[in-house]
Design an enzyme around this catalytic site. Structure first.
Site: not given
Ligand SMILES: *Cc1c(COP(=O)(O)O)cnc(C)c1O
Length: 809
Positions: A359, A549-550, A555, A657, A661
């Site tokens: 990952h 996101k984190r 990022k 991911t 979405k």
């Molecule tokens: C999808 C998701 C992530 C991943 O987000 P990235 O933008 O791909 O880092 C992290 N936290 C939650 C709660 C998510 O639903």
């Protein structure tokens, strides 16, 4: 009001299901429907639904036994599940039945749904992927078990105090968990430490300490409810919960020490998302859940098949990252020490059974353990790892590897303090090693695993991540789902690729209008929620620009914030221009030990305070940092987003991911050519995505050839101004030096290339403004996004794993 018994309307005929809920409320919750509170109804609803699920669960399990098929075992330190009520109802097709039954008692399903705590047993994308995969496995009717840890507190709850992140324990189990089943009969002993002694042909490991792992099962319902699989999480207890002699002698605390030690194993998820915690406890957690899972898998196989040698025909074990990679040594231990297999035969069986997903390429995130620690905690596994290593290094020598290559392939890092390399262990112990997006997989071959790849050139393969369209479209965005059904029928509900039928309707202005109306109402709902929870008023007609996101330097939330400051400057200097009103929404947690990430959260809040209270920008710019970003919050925000920020330094985001979405919900992406963005661009088309910035190759070149951020900053007035405003304390008048170090880092080295990408990013943002002004063009692009990201369904990803790696389809 809803729980006020007087308001219960008279009904004609209670449905069977309604009767069942009332019966459950009485007999299992122990409440009279007249006295029941919302929470009692919530519990009763889940129990009643669960009864429906259990029947299917049992029949799925029986079917698997009868068919004697192969099972998939997904080992993951994290499962970021979120809530289950809506998911289970929707997948089993009982949402409206439940709504009607509850309405008969004056209750609203949506209100009860809000009572469910998020199961936050993960940090971010990796854990959410595991949850999407579990749902897709059940949907595709593949017999599967997820294995992980039942953290009592899980991921921390984030509060923002005066702009700073504060971490609080998440108490998601405080009111019990109606979804889970404790399986006291499925428990195993997990040993730590002690001695290894030769005995006859073999060896005996006598651990110094043993802890009991007990299974807690949660059903996972697939779409249309055909299969229900099991998520099996382990909880820990002491073999001896209390030492009565010590207790009676007055040592009340010491007598409970063993239980406390066991308990601490399953307390919290280490917030060590992309950096090592270096904690002994984490290694203990990893071995604890891995050993319990492997013992359970072997026990099941031997019980039904008799012969351990046929394990690969009946079991595929997938390691989600390196956290469970001690599985390689544990499986070997069980084969050799317990079942008496020859090492060579055991090794072949082990490799055929195990596969591993990588990952991250971040060197600081590749798990390694100090050798003395590993040896002290797992002495027998250390011996096995040495034995595997000498075998691998022999193969490498035979293949003509240089000393340098051999040093890179070795399971032991000999440079400096000796360490065990968990990624190398997983690589050599698996028959398949996959990356999670095309670019990431190529970079794996060129960087971290270059030498292992040259030794085993067929092992690495790509499986681009996906997300489940049930949770991330149907459930989180029922309005959009309805519009799509009206437009192209229901086929896409069973096959997300069918969303492509929307392409033919991209110029249909009525469809564009309906999708816009749905988006607006989702934005209104989010604005209401933010008003209610944070007191900030947002204009639903503004462009909702979202980065959730984190929080991590790669990022680049900081790049977004710098651009926000630049935009703020521009709006104030040129009030006469026609600015597109924007709402910048940020959300995400920072690892508790990650100083710069926490400072970025504070900066977002400092900028928000200043901008939101500045009458000179009027309604043109608002900045919001939403607290405690989690799955449920994502389900609120994503359907309301116009613009999806996916702006990582190229080469650093394995897949992402969140990007998928957003596109699925009709947001346009602004992003770099990183992770799955590359493939999203290929699917939605260059004209329906906004790409900027350095490529991964250019980033690597710049890093290698010396990169001078200062020069770039001096050449960009907008950037220089924004940086100096932040660094000089314009947004932190209470502590003018707060951001001097953070911004100094950009002048100094700028590892994440914020300066190099700033101008391209700012220009891309202004091109987004121009697109927004072209309403028809924007709506068309949104339709093309929805239409073309069906490929990013986790059903597609799981089908590929099933076909290529697990051989179960
Ligand atoms: C999808 C998701 C992530 C991943 O987000 P990235 O933008 O791909 O880092 C992290 N936290 C939650 C709660 C998510 O639903």
């Amino acid at each position: 009001m809803a729980s006020d018994p007087v308001s219960v309307p008279k009904r004609a005929e209670p449905s069977e299901f309604d009767k069942h809920i009332v019966k459950v409320l009485r007999h299992r919750v122990g409440k009279d429907e007249r006295a029941a509170k919302q929470h009692d109804w919530y519990t009763a609803s889940i129990y009643a639904l669960r009864d429906e699920i259990i029947d299917r669960w049992i029949s799925s399990t029986r079917r698997t036994y009868d068919e004697g098929g192969k099972r998939v075992y997904y080992l993951s330190m994290e499962f970021l599940i979120g809530r289950l009520l809506r998911d289970a109802l929707s997948n089993i097709g009982m949402t409206s039945q439940m709504e009607k039954a509850l309405a008969a008692h004056g209750l609203e399903l949506s209100a009860l749904e809000e009572l469910e705590p998020d199961a936050a047993l993960g940090n971010g994308g990796l854990g959410r992927l595991a949850a999407c995969f579990m749902e897709s496995l059940a949907t595709l009717d593949i017999p599967a078990y997820g294995y992980g840890i039942r953290y009592v507190n899980g991921m921390f709850r984030q509060r923002i105090d005066d702009g700073w992140q504060v971490e609080l324990p998440e108490t998601w189990l405080a009111h019990g968990n109606p979804w889970e089943f404790e399986r006291l009969e499925s428990s195993y002993r997990i040993g730590f430490g002690g001695e290894v002694e030769a005995e006859g042909d073999g060896v005996i490991w006598s651990p110094a300490e043993e802890i009991e792992a007990t299974a807690v099962d949660t059903p996972v319902v697939g779409w249309r409810g055909k299969r229900v699989n099991t998520l099996r999480l382990w909880t820990a207890s002491a073999l001896d919960p209390i030492r009565l002699d010590a207790f009676n002698a007055g040592d009340h605390i010491g007598a409970l020490e063993e239980q406390v030690r066991a308990d601490s194993l399953v307390r919290v998820l280490y917030p060590a998302d992309s950096s090592p915690s270096g904690q002994e406890l984490r290694l203990r957690q990893e071995y604890f859940f891995t050993s319990a899972s492997i013992q359970d898998i072997v026990r099941r196989h031997v019980q039904y098949e008799g012969d351990i040698r046929t394990l690969p025909e009946k079991a595929a074990i997938q390691l989600n990252d390196t956290h469970p990679s001690v599985a390689v040594a544990e499986l070997m231990r069980i084969f050799v020490d317990i079942h008496g297999l020859e090492f060579n035969e055991a090794w072949e069986i082990c490799k055929q059974t195990i596969s591993y997903t990588n990952h991250t390429l971040l060197p600081e995130a590749l798990e390694t353990w100090p050798l003395p620690l590993f040896e002290r905690l797992l002495p027998r596994h250390m011996q096995i790892i040495y034995a595997i290593n000498s075998r691998i290094l022999r193969e490498a020598r035979k293949a003509g590897c240089s000393d340098e290559q051999i040093a890179a392939i070795s399971l032991i890092d000999e440079g400096g303090e000796r360490r065990v390399r968990m990624a190398n262990l997983a690589f050599v112990g698996a028959h398949s090693v996959n990356g999670v997006a095309a670019l990431h997989t190529e970079l794996m071959k060129e960087t971290v695993f270059a030498d292992l790849h040259s030794l085993y050139p067929t092992r690495i393969n790509n499986k681009t991540n996906g997300v489940t369209p049930r949770r991330w479209l149907q459930q989180c965005n029922p309005g959009l789902t309805k519009v799509i059904r009206d437009a192209i029928g229901d086929d896409f509900l069973d096959d997300a690729a069918k969303l492509s039928d929307l392409n033919a309707l991209a110029n249909d202005s009525t469809l564009g209008e309906r999708i816009h109306e749905v988006k607006r109402s989702n934005k209104l709902a989010l604005a209401d929620y933010i008003k209610k929870t944070m007191g900030i008023r947002l204009d639903p007609d503004a462009l909702f620009d979202v980065q959730i996101k984190r929080i991590h330097e790669y990022k680049r939330q900081l790049l977004n914030l710098i651009e926000t400051v630049a935009l703020y400057d521009q709006i104030r200097s040129h009030p006469e221009r026609d600015w597109v009103p924007r709402v910048k929404i940020f959300g995400g947690k920072a690892a508790s030990s990650y100083h710069n990430a926490k400072l970025v959260i504070k900066l977002a809040n400092d900028i928000a305070r200043r901008v939101n209270s500045d009458p000179s920008v009027g309604g043109l710019l608002k900045v919001v940092f939403v607290p405690n970003y989690n799955v449920s919050y994502a389900e609120r925000i994503i359907p309301a987003a116009d613009l999806s920020e996916q702006i990582s330094t190229a080469g650093m985001e394995a897949s992402g991911t969140g990007n998928m979405k957003f596109a699925l919900n009709g947001a346009l992406t602004i992003g770099t050519l990183d992770g799955a963005n590359v493939e999203i661009k290929d699917h939605v088309g260059d004209e329906n995505i906004v790409i900027f910035g350095l490529t991964a190759e250019e980033v690597a070149q710049k890093r290698a050839n010396g990169y001078n951020p200062r020069e770039i900053i001096e050449g960009s007035r907008e950037l220089a101004q924004a940086l100096s405003a932040i660094a000089s304390g314009v947004f932190s008048p209470d502590d003018r030096n707060r951001y001097a170090g953070l911004i100094g880092g950009i002048y100094d080295h700028d590892w994440f290339m914020c300066a190099a990408d700033f101008d391209g990013y700012a220009a891309a943002q202004r091109s987004v403004d121009a697109r927004w002004e072209d309403k028809a063009g924007w709506r068309k692009a949104a339709i093309h996004n929805i239409a073309n990201v069906g490929w990013f369904s986790s059903d597609r990803t799981i089908s590929e794993y099933a076909r290529d790696i697990w051989k179960v389809l």
